[in-house]
Design a protein around this motif. Structure first.
Motif, mmCIF file in Angstrom:
data_model
loop_
_atom_site.group_PDB
_atom_site.id
_atom_site.type_symbol
_atom_site.label_atom_id
_atom_site.label_comp_id
_atom_site.label_asym_id
_atom_site.label_seq_id
_atom_site.Cartn_x
_atom_site.Cartn_y
_atom_site.Cartn_z
ATOM 1 N N ILE A 39 -0.073 -4.114 13.011
ATOM 2 C CA ILE A 39 -0.863 -3.294 12.094
ATOM 3 C C ILE A 39 -2.306 -3.787 12.026
ATOM 4 N N PHE A 50 -2.598 -4.851 3.024
ATOM 5 C CA PHE A 50 -1.256 -4.285 3.102
ATOM 6 C C PHE A 50 -0.313 -4.910 2.075
ATOM 7 N N TRP A 79 1.370 -9.357 -0.487
ATOM 8 C CA TRP A 79 0.169 -8.720 0.057
ATOM 9 C C TRP A 79 -0.270 -9.511 1.277
ATOM 10 N N THR A 81 -3.346 -9.532 4.642
ATOM 11 C CA THR A 81 -4.388 -9.010 5.530
ATOM 12 C C THR A 81 -5.140 -10.205 6.108
ATOM 13 N N ILE A 104 5.380 -0.355 4.809
ATOM 14 C CA ILE A 104 4.121 -1.003 4.466
ATOM 15 C C ILE A 104 3.215 -0.038 3.703
ATOM 16 N N GLU A 106 -0.566 0.771 2.540
ATOM 17 C CA GLU A 106 -1.906 0.436 3.032
ATOM 18 C C GLU A 106 -2.945 0.820 1.987
#
Lengths: 189, 189
Positions: A39, A50, A79, A81, A104, A106
């Motif tokens: 992702i 995410f 969470w 990223t 997920i 976003e």
DNA sequence: GACTAGTCTTAAACTATGTTATTTTTTTAC
DNA sequence: GTAAAAAAATAACATAGTTTAAGACTAGTC
């Protein structure tokens, strides 16, 4: 879109009115993603943060010498990223791959900026989220510089039993910063 | 009490009215502290977060085997505390000692709680502060698990030249998680 | 159910880092 | 300015971790 899970996660720290919930949820996008997909790709601009509704992910860096270093795992209700790339909207140092099929949520950068403006309580939510993340990373640094590999392995297993069930030993080795061969030796000595 | 320096630091991220500044400053306490003193002692409850007006400090953990591990240095305009112990108001894992005579602004836990209530903009300020701190620690973890000691030493020197001027090599070694003898060898090879 | 690819284990040789001890250099305290 | 204390450099030896390679063991695919 309903998203009770992410709302519950948020309401652990702040309370939201019905209209605030509705507004917040309107910014979200839910994706079903399969095992092994990415992702986020190292080198790309990191456009979103995410939230893991179900499943598990791994964030890692792949360096010039081909070394794979795991920065974090994320399981349900976490969470994830590349925070550095996300908040500065620049090229990511990390890739994020799926360890198993996952759902997920976003939240894009521009959406989050709007949310901060429209519902300032979210500043508080993310203040607490980042505060906890900072504490976690600082404790991990202390582990890295003050414990032996053996101790760090057992501390990891104790701290994240849900993660241990889902990942390979190779991935744990790359989280600890040692080779899989050495981790195997440490475990079986 | 005037405190222009800490106000400037805050106003890099949020803007405050005159009355808000006045209220905020009323919660602060400024202390002149001498070299080698400790403003936080490992094992004690961590009651405050500190802002460095001038001087420099070191936060470190001292473990059962007598190993000293430096978690962070702080120089002018940095915030420092044992964040885990501070936000949970529990026993500190870290001590914080003065590297040189310094002027330190102290903000106590209960004061900060009141500030969050009375001036919610501070949630935003600390959200950004913690966000940056999280990013910094995550990059340090990546350094720890993916670079050699030699590389980490030179990356540290490049990233924090102001710190390097003030601290001993022994303290840098304890920040990198290696012995002073080994760091000396790496540097002089 | 057999093939394949990836993981895990083991081991030997090698490199990185720690330990201990001694000497030199720098800093601190009076 | 000098004595004492701390820091830094060096070196010999010990332990931790890597590399390479091979075999045993899954898990995924047809």
């Amino acid at each position: 879109m309903n998203c009770p899970q992410i709302l519950e996660n948020i309401q652990n720290h702040i309370s939201l009115s019905t209209s605030e919930k509705k507004l917040f949820v309107s910014y979200l996008k839910v994706n079903d993603v399969s095992k092994k997909e990415r992702i986020l790709q190292q080198g790309d601009i990191c456009k979103a943060i995410f939230f893991v509704e179900s499943g598990s992910l791994r964030a890692y860096n792949f360096n010039d010498e081909g070394k794979d270093s795991t920065i974090m795992f994320a399981v349900q209700d976490w969470w994830i990223t590349d925070m550095n790339a996300f908040v500065n909207q620049k090229e990511s140092l990390l890739s994020i791959e799926l360890i198993e099929d996952s759902r997920i949520v976003e939240l894009r950068f521009s959406a989050l900026e709007e949310i901060y403006q429209k519902i300032p309580k979210f500043e508080r939510f993310f203040r607490i989220l980042f505060q906890n993340a900072y504490v976690r990373e600082q404790l991990r640094v202390l582990d890295n510089i003050s414990y032996s590999t053996e101790d760090r392995y057992y501390r990891f297993v104790e701290k994240y039993p849900q993660v241990v069930q889902k990942v390979t030993q190779k991935q744990i080795a790359s989280y600890l910063g040692v080779t899989p061969e050495f981790l195997s030796k440490v475990k079986n000595k």
